[in-house]
Design a protein around this motif. Sequence first.
Motif, PDB file in Angstrom:
ATOM      1  N   LEU A  50       0.831  -1.208   0.000  1.00  0.00           N
ATOM      2  CA  LEU A  50       0.000   0.000   0.000  1.00  0.00           C
ATOM      3  C   LEU A  50       0.866   1.259   0.000  1.00  0.00           C
ATOM      4  CD1 LEU A  50      -2.784  -1.088   2.509  1.00  0.00           C
ATOM      5  CD2 LEU A  50      -3.003  -0.810   0.027  1.00  0.00           C
ATOM      6  N   ASP A  64      -0.986   0.886 -12.378  1.00  0.00           N
ATOM      7  CA  ASP A  64      -2.031   0.069 -12.991  1.00  0.00           C
ATOM      8  C   ASP A  64      -2.987  -0.336 -11.871  1.00  0.00           C
ATOM      9  OD1 ASP A  64      -3.636  -1.829 -14.174  1.00  0.00           O
ATOM     10  OD2 ASP A  64      -2.003  -2.864 -15.195  1.00  0.00           O
ATOM     11  N   HIS A  65      -4.080   0.389 -11.742  1.00  0.00           N
ATOM     12  CA  HIS A  65      -4.995   0.187 -10.621  1.00  0.00           C
ATOM     13  C   HIS A  65      -5.672  -1.180 -10.655  1.00  0.00           C
ATOM     14  CE1 HIS A  65      -4.492   4.175  -8.975  1.00  0.00           C
ATOM     15  NE2 HIS A  65      -4.555   4.658 -10.205  1.00  0.00           N
ATOM     16  N   THR A  66      -5.894  -1.724 -11.830  1.00  0.00           N
ATOM     17  CA  THR A  66      -6.481  -3.062 -11.925  1.00  0.00           C
ATOM     18  C   THR A  66      -5.518  -4.094 -11.349  1.00  0.00           C
ATOM     19  OG1 THR A  66      -7.657  -2.363 -13.915  1.00  0.00           O
ATOM     20  CG2 THR A  66      -7.535  -4.726 -13.486  1.00  0.00           C
ATOM     21  N   LYS A  67      -4.257  -4.006 -11.757  1.00  0.00           N
ATOM     22  CA  LYS A  67      -3.235  -4.928 -11.244  1.00  0.00           C
ATOM     23  C   LYS A  67      -3.107  -4.797  -9.730  1.00  0.00           C
ATOM     24  CE  LYS A  67       1.763  -5.736 -11.559  1.00  0.00           C
ATOM     25  NZ  LYS A  67       2.989  -5.354 -12.269  1.00  0.00           N
ATOM     26  N   ILE A  68      -3.072  -3.569  -9.243  1.00  0.00           N
ATOM     27  CA  ILE A  68      -2.933  -3.341  -7.807  1.00  0.00           C
ATOM     28  C   ILE A  68      -4.155  -3.872  -7.069  1.00  0.00           C
ATOM     29  CG2 ILE A  68      -2.728  -1.564  -6.027  1.00  0.00           C
ATOM     30  CD1 ILE A  68      -0.177  -2.151  -7.749  1.00  0.00           C
ATOM     31  N   GLY A  69      -5.329  -3.708  -7.649  1.00  0.00           N
ATOM     32  CA  GLY A  69      -6.540  -4.237  -7.023  1.00  0.00           C
ATOM     33  C   GLY A  69      -6.506  -5.751  -6.904  1.00  0.00           C
ATOM     34  N   VAL A  70      -6.053  -6.428  -7.962  1.00  0.00           N
ATOM     35  CA  VAL A  70      -5.948  -7.891  -7.928  1.00  0.00           C
ATOM     36  C   VAL A  70      -4.912  -8.317  -6.895  1.00  0.00           C
ATOM     37  CG1 VAL A  70      -5.256  -9.919  -9.279  1.00  0.00           C
ATOM     38  CG2 VAL A  70      -6.762  -8.194 -10.291  1.00  0.00           C
ATOM     39  N   LYS A  71      -3.757  -7.643  -6.874  1.00  0.00           N
ATOM     40  CA  LYS A  71      -2.721  -7.971  -5.899  1.00  0.00           C
ATOM     41  C   LYS A  71      -3.210  -7.724  -4.473  1.00  0.00           C
ATOM     42  CE  LYS A  71       1.583  -6.912  -6.503  1.00  0.00           C
ATOM     43  NZ  LYS A  71       2.093  -8.203  -6.088  1.00  0.00           N
ATOM     44  N   LEU A  72      -3.996  -6.684  -4.270  1.00  0.00           N
ATOM     45  CA  LEU A  72      -4.534  -6.392  -2.945  1.00  0.00           C
ATOM     46  C   LEU A  72      -5.477  -7.501  -2.483  1.00  0.00           C
ATOM     47  CD1 LEU A  72      -4.835  -4.491  -0.524  1.00  0.00           C
ATOM     48  CD2 LEU A  72      -6.646  -3.318  -1.803  1.00  0.00           C
ATOM     49  N   VAL A  73      -6.342  -7.957  -3.380  1.00  0.00           N
ATOM     50  CA  VAL A  73      -7.254  -9.049  -3.026  1.00  0.00           C
ATOM     51  C   VAL A  73      -6.473 -10.311  -2.671  1.00  0.00           C
ATOM     52  CG1 VAL A  73      -9.012 -10.618  -3.954  1.00  0.00           C
ATOM     53  CG2 VAL A  73      -9.230  -8.158  -4.312  1.00  0.00           C
ATOM     54  N   ASN A 116       1.064 -13.941  -6.105  1.00  0.00           N
ATOM     55  CA  ASN A 116       1.295 -12.497  -6.129  1.00  0.00           C
ATOM     56  C   ASN A 116       2.610 -12.151  -6.827  1.00  0.00           C
ATOM     57  OD1 ASN A 116      -0.371 -10.397  -5.522  1.00  0.00           O
ATOM     58  ND2 ASN A 116      -0.049 -10.494  -3.320  1.00  0.00           N
TER      59      ASN A 116
END
Length: 124
Positions: A50, A64-73, A116
């Motif tokens: 984060l 890349d917010h999509t990539k970061i969102g997937v990594k966060l999940v 991840n």
Amino acid sequence: MELVRLLLVVVHILGLALIIGPFLFQVSRKAGFEPRLMQIGALVQLASGLALVGVREAGDLPVDHTKIGVKLVVTVLAVVTVFLAARKQRAAAAGQADPKSPLPFVHATGALAILNVFIAVLWT
């Protein structure tokens, strides 16, 4: 700002090592799991990841917010599974559960950490 980002990358990699190292060690054992290092590593991964996103955003670097969102999940799932493993281990140590009961959660945590890494490296 670049020095801060690089230091966060180092902390992030060390957090990953705290998950994958004990996971690989545990694969060779059938019981007696000690979850503390994996718990610390999962939390370090979450916090440093984060912070890395925040530093990139503040420094006007692309994110890349999509990539970061997937990594966060995936990271949140790893945190949950390692804490479930610790809970099962405490129950097993108290004689309330099978000594092998934490193993599926330990393996899930290790697999999620490795997933991840693949997402981080291969997602372009």
